[in-house]
Design an enzyme around this catalytic site. Structure first.
Site, short mmCIF file in Angstrom:
data_model
loop_
_atom_site.label_atom_id
_atom_site.label_comp_id
_atom_site.label_asym_id
_atom_site.label_seq_id
_atom_site.Cartn_x
_atom_site.Cartn_y
_atom_site.Cartn_z
N HIS B 262 0.70 -1.14 -0.34
CA HIS B 262 0.14 -0.10 -0.09
C HIS B 262 0.87 1.42 0.08
O HIS B 262 1.18 2.37 -0.95
CB HIS B 262 -1.22 0.11 1.18
CG HIS B 262 -1.47 1.10 1.40
ND1 HIS B 262 -3.55 1.45 0.75
CD2 HIS B 262 -1.81 1.98 1.68
CE1 HIS B 262 -3.41 1.70 1.44
NE2 HIS B 262 -3.02 2.62 1.88
N GLU B 263 1.54 1.65 0.60
CA GLU B 263 2.42 2.78 0.77
C GLU B 263 3.51 2.69 0.05
O GLU B 263 4.11 3.99 -0.78
CB GLU B 263 3.55 2.60 2.49
CG GLU B 263 2.59 2.24 3.28
CD GLU B 263 1.34 3.25 3.53
OE1 GLU B 263 1.59 4.36 3.17
OE2 GLU B 263 0.43 3.29 4.32
N HIS B 266 1.55 5.03 -3.04
CA HIS B 266 1.82 6.18 -2.15
C HIS B 266 3.47 6.69 -2.74
O HIS B 266 2.96 7.36 -3.92
CB HIS B 266 1.76 5.89 -1.09
CG HIS B 266 0.21 6.46 -0.43
ND1 HIS B 266 -0.48 7.18 -1.03
CD2 HIS B 266 -0.22 5.27 -0.06
CE1 HIS B 266 -1.38 7.43 -0.01
NE2 HIS B 266 -1.41 5.88 0.47
N GLU B 292 -4.81 8.04 -2.61
CA GLU B 292 -5.61 6.64 -2.19
C GLU B 292 -5.28 6.19 -3.60
O GLU B 292 -5.72 4.71 -3.23
CB GLU B 292 -6.84 8.03 -1.26
CG GLU B 292 -7.11 6.27 -0.03
CD GLU B 292 -5.86 6.11 0.55
OE1 GLU B 292 -4.55 6.92 1.05
OE2 GLU B 292 -5.99 5.03 0.96
#
Lengths: 494, 494
Positions: B262-263, B266, B292
């Site tokens: 997830h990170e 980003h 997001e």
């Protein structure tokens, strides 16, 4: 009116100091954490912060406030005087000179890294000549503004209140002492035979734990500090968030451990600065020589003493196990207090280290004074080194190319190392006088009495006193190389 | 003249952005590195940097330059428009309101930590009421300056160009979809039985290596990034020096690994922003919903797909060994795509997560609009939660006290999570259309085709386009929840 002006200045200097704290953490990060690709952006961040600090310090209203301000009480008066000094230094230099010097420093430093690896002085020579030209110009401008000689004006940037006239007689005395002491120390050392080496390997994780526990014992509070790794160990961060680093090798334990003890000495100084004057000039450490006195007092005076080595040997053996014999105090002392004529300053022992500094002091003074040209530097280095230590470096990488300082525009810094070593001996003498049981507590690894004394007489004084007055108040006299020489005699000549 | 004005503005905004980079690194350090005792000084450092950024943005000459400036070309024009927007937002609020809000936020956040631990809403209620009062005032002032409704003016601070009118129909459609889809998904899941758990423990060092290698495979370049640990995982730092964090547990591997993925989503967005516009408003990411969308596209769309799970299962088994059966794709899919009605947003699966957001969106809008009082919040929460998910939280800690956002003054942020999830599905659909072999490459752990598409259509666009135009250009239509629902149908209802 004048009290209001002082209040405005205090607010402004706190803001400047807070930006300085941000820079300090970013500097630490760049050395200890940052991935290589972050370097360019970090350079911009640090330059922007430095630019803002300079703007805040030189804004037109600062001169008005400094002219109008009055302060009450010894600390506030000293603070105001330091504000005036900072403002005089910052406004003495035209912006285009500062920028030209920054560009020249950055350009030379890059070339120097390659030139040093290749031991090719000719490669860096024109860049260094440009740095020297700009440093002479800088020294001239500062000299006019501060009423100091050009070289003193540069040195004042690192160790306020110390001039070449303070340094010269001290260094001359040391040179004479060394000429006699070094051969005697070498002969005594040879007569005692080779010490038994401490058996490795030393697992890094165990070293890390040991360094953490020893620095905690010295008084470092890890609620306000971190210990990490970097290629060149240093102490950075801020007084309530100190970052020290070291470099571990599995083959050897003394270097990392003594390095951590050294940086812990710096850290304890920062941690012990007066809270009430945090972020004010008077709340800062009293210059680089004072700072070095604290790291060397901890490393050389306290922790390489027989008393502390007795304690440390036990800790080392408990951590790494094996044959206890090499960890005996007398053996550790012979291992970790070995005298040796070498070419590299950062590897030098405490007896020969000042010779490295004396050489650099004389050469950089001659460069700034115009009596020595950059082209003649390698020759002058070899000649001076031979006179001081009786050996000549085989190449420039082990000679005038070894240090970053000049190649990054830092002239006037070198004396701080040896002034610090001398001040450390002088302060340790005074502490020993005040604390008759000091050796007994060191032998138990109890550093509280020593730290308590340093907090009162050095750390808690901030910059209230100049270097010489700090020593006078703490030890009853200004800088006196006699204590250092007495320490060396007792450690190496008996 | 007007080109000169634009040039001055570009220089000024670069300086503001550079200070923002410094703050970003200091924020990361505070979460991942800083010793606890550094918190007070760090707060001062960040506040000082924020104050300087605000001063640079609102200095009198900025308004003159913005009025005079003209820009040439689409990117520069968009940049100038974003400068005007930033200036309008920064100058819309009187300083005393900004300071009052900051104080109220800080005071409430402190009390909230205790109130949440004790599940004591009454304790935080007056503080939250004060925040809401000041947020209403802030929203009113921004509304007047920006020509937006008060709530939209707050939301615009997080996701420029999106208004409640864009969000409402999308959320209403999702609510209707969920009412039908959730029971069906639960029934299907129950019919398939319990998946086999992956056997631990999972040594942290192995997890760390695996997370490093998987994120590298996703395209993260560790010459420009670090992976560390923090209590609350996040992606911080700067585009050329990205800092992602995670939190490891020996008992479980999926949470840290999927968190890192997830990170990394980003991080890849930040790394792929247009170099040529670095440190300019148009070179930044296009808001929080867009951000997001990139983390959720990577985590939910790409890496929880059957194709990638097939690859990941092999990597996991190679790292941890043991019985290969739990690492089979179908089993991992049932383990890591489990639907479950729960009270806690951050633990929610992708099907129920939007319900958590829809509830918060409606409540915060009513709080800002004055239709809901803070005193009535717990009741409204329970009622809304029951309507959306059919269960009521047993206490406020699992209800309206669970998130920091409101208690730290962030109103208008929540919709970004679900807008991002929907945009992720829409972008993945377009990527799949453009890349017919996408699943085959995901199954081999080859992320290059997907990343290449995202770099062109999302990352490299910076903030040139608003959120809706970004989607229009990349996918042929503005935000459309149909793609997200189709994705959920295919994953949970077949």
């Amino acid at each position: 009116m004048s009290h209001a002006a002082y209040g405005r200045l205090a607010t402004r200097f706190a803001r400047i100091a807070t930006l300085g704290e941000a820079s300090a953490v970013l500097h630490w990060d760049a050395s200890a954490m940052m991935p290589p690709g972050g370097g360019a952006a970090r350079g911009e961040q640090l330059a922007t912060l430095a630019g803002l600090r300079h703007e805040l310090l030189t804004a037109p209203e600062v001169a008005d406030d400094l002219a109008a301000a009055t302060a009450e009480g010894e600390w506030a008066e000293a603070n105001l005087a330091l504000m005036r000094r900072a403002h005089r230094r910052a406004t003495a230099l035209p912006t285009d000179l500062v920028e030209a010097a920054e560009r020249a420093n950055a350009a030379c430093e890059k070339v120097w890294r390659i030139a040093k690896a290749r031991s090719d002085f000719a490669m860096v020579q024109p860049h260094l000549a440009e740095i020297v030209r700009l440093q002479r110009e800088t020294a001239g401008a500062l000299s006019a503004a501060l009423g100091l000689s050009p070289y003193d004006a540069l040195m004042d940037g690192f160790q306020p209140g110390i001039a070449a006239a303070d340094v010269e007689p001290v260094f001359a005395a040391y040179e004479a002492f060394l000429a006699e002491a070094l051969p005697r120390a070498e002969a005594l050392q040879a007569a005692r035979g080779t010490p038994q080496s401490v058996p490795g390997p030393f697992p890094v994780e165990t070293q890390r734990r040991l360094c953490g526990s020893i620095s905690t014992r010295l008084g470092l509070d890890y609620d306000h500090a971190r210990l990490d790794e970097s290629l060149h160990p240093f102490c950075g961060g801020t007084p309530t968030d100190i970052r020290i680093t070291t470099f571990y090798s599995e083959a050897e334990v003394g270097k990392a451990l003594m390095g951590v003890i050294h940086e812990t000495g710096h850290a304890l100084y920062e941690a012990g600065l007066p809270d009430a004057w945090a972020r004010q000039p008077v709340g800062e450490a009293a210059g680089m020589a004072a700072h070095e006195s604290q790291s060397l007092l901890m490393e050389m005076q306290a922790c390489r003493s027989d008393a502390f080595l007795a304690f440390l040997g036990g800790e080392l053996h408990a951590a790494f196990g094996g044959d206890p014999a090499p960890y005996a105090t007398a053996n550790l002392a012979r291992l970790w207090r070995r005298v040796s004529r070498g070419f590299i300053r950062v590897d030098a022992d405490e007896l020969t280290y000042p010779a490295h500094v004396i050489l650099r002091f004389r050469l950089e003074r001659a460069l700034i004074g115009g009596e020595l040209s950059v082209a003649d530097l390698p020759g002058a280095w070899a000649e001076g080194f031979t006179r001081l230590l009786g050996i000549a470096p085989p190449d420039d990488a082990q000679g005038c190319l070894q240090d970053i300082h000049w190649h990054d525009g830092a002239f006037g810094y070198f004396p701080s190392y040896t002034l610090g070593a001398m001040a450390a001996a002088q302060l340790m003498g005074a502490a020993r006088h005040a604390l008759p049981d000091l050796d007994a507590s060191l032998a138990e690894g109890d550093m509280a009495p020593l730290l308590g004394w340093l907090r009162i007489h050095v750390h808690g004084q901030g910059s209230r006193l100049g270097f010489q007055d700090l020593l006078r108040t703490a030890t009853g006299k200004p800088l006196d190389p006699a204590d250092f020489m007495a320490h060396l005699r007792s450690r190496y000549l008996q």
